[in-house]
Design a protein around this motif. Structure first.
Motif, short mmCIF file in Angstrom:
data_model
loop_
_atom_site.label_atom_id
_atom_site.label_comp_id
_atom_site.label_asym_id
_atom_site.label_seq_id
_atom_site.Cartn_x
_atom_site.Cartn_y
_atom_site.Cartn_z
N SER A 247 0.83 -1.21 0.00
CA SER A 247 0.00 0.00 0.00
C SER A 247 0.86 1.25 0.00
O SER A 247 2.05 1.22 0.32
CB SER A 247 -0.92 0.02 1.24
N LEU A 248 0.20 2.35 -0.35
CA LEU A 248 0.76 3.69 -0.19
C LEU A 248 -0.06 4.40 0.88
O LEU A 248 -1.29 4.31 0.87
CB LEU A 248 0.68 4.48 -1.51
N PRO A 249 0.57 5.11 1.81
CA PRO A 249 -0.21 5.81 2.84
C PRO A 249 -0.94 7.02 2.25
O PRO A 249 -0.44 7.70 1.35
CB PRO A 249 0.85 6.25 3.85
N GLY A 250 -2.15 7.28 2.77
CA GLY A 250 -2.90 8.44 2.30
C GLY A 250 -2.15 9.74 2.54
O GLY A 250 -2.29 10.69 1.76
N SER A 251 -1.34 9.79 3.60
CA SER A 251 -0.56 11.00 3.88
C SER A 251 0.45 11.28 2.79
O SER A 251 0.80 12.44 2.52
CB SER A 251 0.14 10.88 5.24
N LEU A 252 0.95 10.23 2.12
CA LEU A 252 1.88 10.41 1.01
C LEU A 252 1.19 11.07 -0.17
O LEU A 252 1.74 12.00 -0.79
CB LEU A 252 2.45 9.05 0.59
N ILE A 253 -0.02 10.63 -0.49
CA ILE A 253 -0.78 11.22 -1.60
C ILE A 253 -1.11 12.68 -1.28
O ILE A 253 -0.98 13.57 -2.11
CB ILE A 253 -2.07 10.42 -1.86
N ARG A 254 -1.53 12.91 -0.03
CA ARG A 254 -1.86 14.27 0.39
C ARG A 254 -0.65 15.19 0.25
O ARG A 254 -0.75 16.31 -0.28
CB ARG A 254 -2.34 14.27 1.85
N GLY A 255 0.51 14.74 0.70
CA GLY A 255 1.71 15.58 0.63
C GLY A 255 2.12 15.88 -0.78
O GLY A 255 2.53 17.01 -1.09
N ASN A 256 2.04 14.90 -1.68
CA ASN A 256 2.39 15.14 -3.07
C ASN A 256 1.40 16.09 -3.75
O ASN A 256 1.81 16.94 -4.56
CB ASN A 256 2.44 13.81 -3.83
N LEU A 257 0.12 15.96 -3.41
CA LEU A 257 -0.87 16.89 -3.97
C LEU A 257 -0.61 18.31 -3.48
O LEU A 257 -0.68 19.27 -4.26
CB LEU A 257 -2.28 16.46 -3.54
N ARG A 258 -0.30 18.45 -2.21
CA ARG A 258 -0.01 19.79 -1.68
C ARG A 258 1.18 20.40 -2.42
O ARG A 258 1.15 21.59 -2.78
CB ARG A 258 0.29 19.70 -0.18
N HIS A 259 2.19 19.59 -2.66
CA HIS A 259 3.38 20.08 -3.36
C HIS A 259 3.01 20.59 -4.76
O HIS A 259 3.40 21.69 -5.17
CB HIS A 259 4.40 18.95 -3.45
N ALA A 260 2.24 19.78 -5.51
CA ALA A 260 1.86 20.17 -6.87
C ALA A 260 0.96 21.39 -6.88
O ALA A 260 1.15 22.33 -7.67
CB ALA A 260 1.18 18.99 -7.56
N TRP A 261 -0.04 21.41 -6.01
CA TRP A 261 -0.97 22.52 -5.99
C TRP A 261 -0.29 23.83 -5.60
O TRP A 261 -0.62 24.90 -6.15
CB TRP A 261 -2.11 22.21 -5.03
N LYS A 262 0.63 23.78 -4.65
CA LYS A 262 1.34 25.00 -4.28
C LYS A 262 2.19 25.53 -5.44
O LYS A 262 2.30 26.75 -5.65
CB LYS A 262 2.22 24.74 -3.06
N TYR A 263 2.74 24.61 -6.21
CA TYR A 263 3.51 25.02 -7.39
C TYR A 263 2.59 25.72 -8.38
O TYR A 263 2.93 26.77 -8.94
CB TYR A 263 4.16 23.79 -8.01
N PHE A 264 1.40 25.14 -8.62
CA PHE A 264 0.44 25.77 -9.53
C PHE A 264 0.01 27.14 -9.01
O PHE A 264 -0.08 28.11 -9.78
CB PHE A 264 -0.81 24.89 -9.67
N ALA A 265 -0.28 27.22 -7.71
CA ALA A 265 -0.76 28.49 -7.15
C ALA A 265 0.28 29.59 -7.28
O ALA A 265 -0.05 30.74 -7.58
CB ALA A 265 -1.14 28.29 -5.68
N ASP A 266 1.56 29.26 -7.07
CA ASP A 266 2.62 30.26 -7.20
C ASP A 266 2.73 30.77 -8.63
O ASP A 266 2.91 31.97 -8.86
CB ASP A 266 3.95 29.66 -6.76
N ILE A 267 2.61 29.85 -9.59
CA ILE A 267 2.74 30.25 -11.00
C ILE A 267 1.54 31.07 -11.45
O ILE A 267 1.67 32.07 -12.16
CB ILE A 267 2.91 29.00 -11.89
N LEU A 268 0.33 30.63 -11.04
CA LEU A 268 -0.90 31.24 -11.56
C LEU A 268 -1.32 32.50 -10.81
O LEU A 268 -2.23 33.19 -11.25
CB LEU A 268 -2.05 30.22 -11.48
N GLU A 269 -0.63 32.82 -9.72
CA GLU A 269 -1.06 33.94 -8.90
C GLU A 269 -1.15 35.25 -9.69
O GLU A 269 -2.12 36.00 -9.55
CB GLU A 269 -0.10 34.11 -7.72
#
Length: 602
Positions: free
Chosen positions: A44-66
């Motif tokens: 299995s993969l822990p749900g916290s791993l998916i959450r952390g990777n999503l946060r990383h990607a979304w923050k990257y998008f937010a910084d670019i699109l701001e």
């Protein structure tokens, strides 16, 4: 607002690795994580791993699109990320910023294990360019290299339809942006080949809404995955869990939906209006086959060793020290495994649920912006003890007596409707739990009448704030002062109708910077002294009518606060949060007396 579940399938190319903590098989340095709730041990993969990777990607998008987004496009922002994934407490009161998205704890592989081999890695010496001595790493590989493996999980949330579609859009973008997940991504592990996402409204199975004969009813809570309700802890990097679910935790989960700032308060207006008047007791664990709520172990219980086994006696009616069959009785602090198990059986308690240890680490963030460095922060490892809930349920009572009669039936109906949707975000693991409403309150074991043989014996079923004047009690050798404080405070609570004879009690200090910021911000800091569950107080009756009235009120509503602070915003230890619950005149206090075997010491 509706409840939605997003089913997500991550199609990865093996090898895939999310490292497991704890003991490994002999010879392994790095073991793959397996679902601890599954006997087959599915990778299995822990749900916290998916959450952390999503946060990383979304923050990257937010910084670019701001500052680079066309007016017609609706970009993801930092506000969205905080609302969806939460963030650490940031204001002066340590107010939590809880997440709207709840990830399944394990994202399980849908393919059978196809390989049971291992991989080897070596470290290169940077100075010589050759193999570094003693730097061989042995890695578990459940799947063959190049094999396509699907890991499936889900995300639950409550959103408006437009917000649900917006989230679906950015879940797709965030997960498809990720090149890989898990450990050793830099050398080709965990590469994401494709992502499938679909979502639908969660269809709640309707429960029969009933009107209880009293203004109270029981609830049966069944967590669907491991959870942690942290005890008061000394070290910041180790969280040990409690066996019970506090009433304040249950109310806190409900308040996220219908409290003063809750997004669904308009759907349940009467419940939201009278929410602070609602009382929920602590939920105690028992086997799924038992519907009886166990009692807290009375501290007046003792054991002695006979020729063949231990025997249990109750000394509540004895105020002086003594011997039983010429042996010194063993109280709770001296019990070992066999004695503790025997006492649990006498109190209709199930054996404690199994535990697991989760190990996590904080992730480095840059000082500016929302982007992350993505590597583990130094000296930020922490462990969390979790309860495995399989085979158990947790029983609590809901008391609506304080709610005005004109609105009470509607509040009970709305409360049952809300419970039917389950509890999201339970404890530190943010687990989900189903809730069954019971037509009658869960009652403990049999008791005598409130006034029995001119004695009253009160046994605390949950901790109570009975000693608010902590400065009046010395830290050691305080037997007399402790009795005086308890005597004075019980006289105040009972309107002088009960006189304390003697007691068996333990106390614990509670306090922290968190409690100071959240609840005690209006005064100088002092820890609180809680009298623990299981403490037993024995009284002589002074005024029969008043004592009868007070005892019935305490049984129904819990013990009131001595200083009158019944506001949860300044005092978390109120009866409406489950504290100060009592049992009166349990039959075992009389039935398990040592009788003629008792020899009082002069």
């Amino acid at each position: 607002m509706k409840n939605y579940r997003y089913h997500i399938h991550l199609h990865l190319l093996a090898p895939v690795l999310s490292q497991a903590a704890g003991g490994h098989a002999h010879g392994l340095d790095t073991a793959a994580l397996h679902d601890s709730n599954d006997e087959a041990g599915v990778p299995s993969l822990p749900g916290s791993l998916i959450r952390g990777n999503l946060r990383h990607a979304w923050k990257y998008f937010a910084d670019i699109l701001e500052n680079n987004t066309p007016a017609e496009v609706s970009p993801i922002t930092r506000t969205h990320i905080t609302q969806w994934l939460g963030d650490k407490s940031g204001d002066q009161y340590d107010s939590p910023q809880r997440a709207q998205l709840h990830f399944s704890p394990y994202w399980r592989a849908q393919s059978k294990v196809s390989a049971t081999g291992i991989l080897h890695r070596i470290q290169i010496d940077s100075d010589t360019g050759s193999v570094k001595p003693s730097a061989l790493q042995v890695i578990e590989t459940p799947f063959a290299a190049g094999e396509k493996i699907t890991f499936s999980g889900y995300i639950d949330t409550a959103l408006d339809p437009e917000q649900a579609e917006f989230l679906y859009h950015w879940l797709n973008k965030g997960l498809r942006y990720l090149p890989a997940v898990g450990a050793l991504k830099g050398i080709g592990f965990g590469r994401i080949k494709d992502v499938d996402i679909d979502y639908a409204e969660i269809q709640i199975q309707a429960q029969t809404v009933f009107k209880p004969r009293q203004a109270a009813f029981g609830i049966c809570i069944k967590p669907q995955s491991e959870f942690c309700i942290a005890q008061h802890h000394i070290r910041d990097n180790n969280f040990a869990t409690q066996d019970f679910i506090p009433g304040g935790v249950i109310k806190g989960i409900l308040a996220q939906q219908v409290g003063k700032e809750g997004p669904r308060k308009h759907e349940y207006p009467q419940l939201a209006k009278h929410f602070d008047q609602l009382r929920i007791t602590h939920a105690f664990a028992n086997c799924e086959t038992r519907k009886q709520r166990p009692i807290a172990t009375p501290l007046s219980l003792v054991t002695i060793k006979t020729a063949e086994k231990y025997k249990v006696y109750d000394l509540a009616l004895h105020s002086q020290a003594g011997l039983i069959d010429r042996q010194a009785p063993a109280f709770a602090p001296d019990w070992k495994g066999e004695q503790a198990q025997l006492i649990a059986e006498h109190c209709q308690q199930a054996m404690p649920p199994a535990r697991n240890i989760q190990v996590r680490t904080a992730i480095n963030r840059q000082d500016t912006g929302f982007s992350t460095l993505g590597n583990a922060r130094d000296e930020a490892l922490f462990s969390m003890e979790t309860i495995q809930p399989e085979g158990y349920h947790w029983l609590a009572n809901v008391d609506c007596h304080q709610i005005p009669a004109a609105d009470r039936d509607l509040v009970i109906e709305q409360l049952q409707q809300l419970f039917s949707q389950g509890l999201y975000g339970l404890g530190k693991t943010k687990s989900f739990a189903t809730v069954e409403c019971l037509p009658e309150p869960c009652k403990p074991t049999a008791s005598h009448a409130l006034l029995h043989e001119q004695r009253v014996i009160i046994s605390l079923q949950s901790a109570a704030l009975l000693l608010p004047e902590i400065g009046a009690i010395p830290a050691t050798n305080a037997r007399q002062q402790l009795h005086e404080q308890y005597h004075k405070n019980w006289l105040q609570l009972s309107a002088s109708s009960l006189k304390l004879s003697h007691f068996y009690a333990t106390q614990t200090l509670t306090g922290s910077a968190y409690l100071q910021k959240r609840f005690w911000f209006d005064k100088a800091y002092n820890p609180q002294l809680l009298t623990q569950a299981g403490s037993v107080f024995v009284f002589d009756i002074v005024d029969v009518d008043t004592a009868q009235e007070k005892l019935q009120n305490w049984l129904t509503h819990g013990l009131p606060q001595l200083d009158g602070r019944e506001d949860w915003q300044t005092n978390p230890y109120i009866a409406n949060n489950g504290y100060g619950e009592i049992a009166v005149n349990l039959k075992r206090h009389w039935q398990q007396q040592p009788g003629e075997a008792w020899h009082e010491l002069s």
